[in-house]
Motif scaffolding. Structure first.
Motif: not given
Length: 258
Positions: A148-153
């Motif tokens: 999971p990308l913290p900048d695109a949850p």
């Protein structure tokens, strides 16, 4: 991969992976129906497909409009059975410049487009396939499904949901002659990825991604992920302690441009 007698439908076919898949399948003789929001770009892709000598129709539609999508798919099915449905439509949104986390509006738009509307589209083509007891579904997810990308949850959640849904659907439909393949590409050069303002390690051309995805589909693989190092790094990321995962993701932070 043989073209067969049915029609291949591709959503999000106006650029990027969708366009590359269309052109590669046209070279293999597939009769195509291309769906997308941008009619001009969609027609340009269709012209390149027709140059390969195959019939190709275009349908300008937003997959979030279920009524319009239902009408389009019913029209396609009335011309010939949909033999392969490629669920590729998707958008990227997330943290913008000056933000710590994405807005609710961005999250809702991404989840609706990338997951809910995609599942809706699948259920519009499934009745015909199930009645014929044959067909193929190809779902385009992402390595963000594993890491999971913290900048695109919301993008990460949508792609993880699509991965799980596709793998579960594969088992549910395996006795009915319908195959399901889920592709999880890494960074792929496209108009969408251009909005990703940050490091994109292992980025490959859309044409290369299309060939890898279709190879997995042809081999009836449940799951395809690439490039190799990022794929396995992503799959293993949730098994390591949080501080190690945080260090690994540090170089992948990004923001979304307009």
């Amino acid at each position: 991969m043989t073209a067969g007698t049915g029609i291949t439908v591709i959503t999000g076919a106006s650029s990027g992976i969708g366009a590359a898949l269309a052109e590669e399948l046209a070279r293999k003789g597939h009769r195509l129906a291309l769906l997308g929001r941008n009619a001009e770009r969609l027609e340009a892709v269709a012209e390149r497909c027709r140059a390969a000598g195959v019939p190709c129709t275009t349908h300008s539609v937003d997959i979030r409009n279920r009524t319009a999508l239902q009408d389009v798919l019913a029209g396609i099915e009335s011309a010939a059975p949909i033999g392969l449905f490629i669920a590729n439509a998707g958008i990227l949104d997330g943290r913008r410049d000056g933000e710590t986390v994405e807005s609710y509006e961005a999250a809702e738009r991404v989840l609706d487009t990338n997951l809910i509307s995609t599942i809706s589209a699948l259920h519009l083509v499934l009745p015909g396939m199930r009645a014929r007891r044959e067909g193929r579904l190809l779902l385009i997810s992402s390595l963000a499904a594993f890491a999971p990308l913290p900048d695109a949850p919301a993008y990460s959640a949508a792609k993880a949901g699509l991965l799980s849904y596709g793998l579960a659907l594969r088992e549910a439909l395996r006795e009915e002659g319908i195959s399901v393949c889920v592709a999880c590409p890494g960074y792929v050069t496209s108009a969408m990825s251009a909005r990703h303002l940050g490091h994109r390690p292992g980025e490959i051309a859309a044409e290369d991604a299309a060939r890898r995805i279709l190879s997995a589909l042809d081999g009836d693989r449940a799951l395809s992920g690439f490039p190799f190092s990022l794929y396995w790094g992503s799959r293993l990321s949730l098994l390591v302690p949080a501080f190690i995962r945080r260090l690994g993701m540090k170089g992948l932070r990004f923001r979304v441009g307009g």
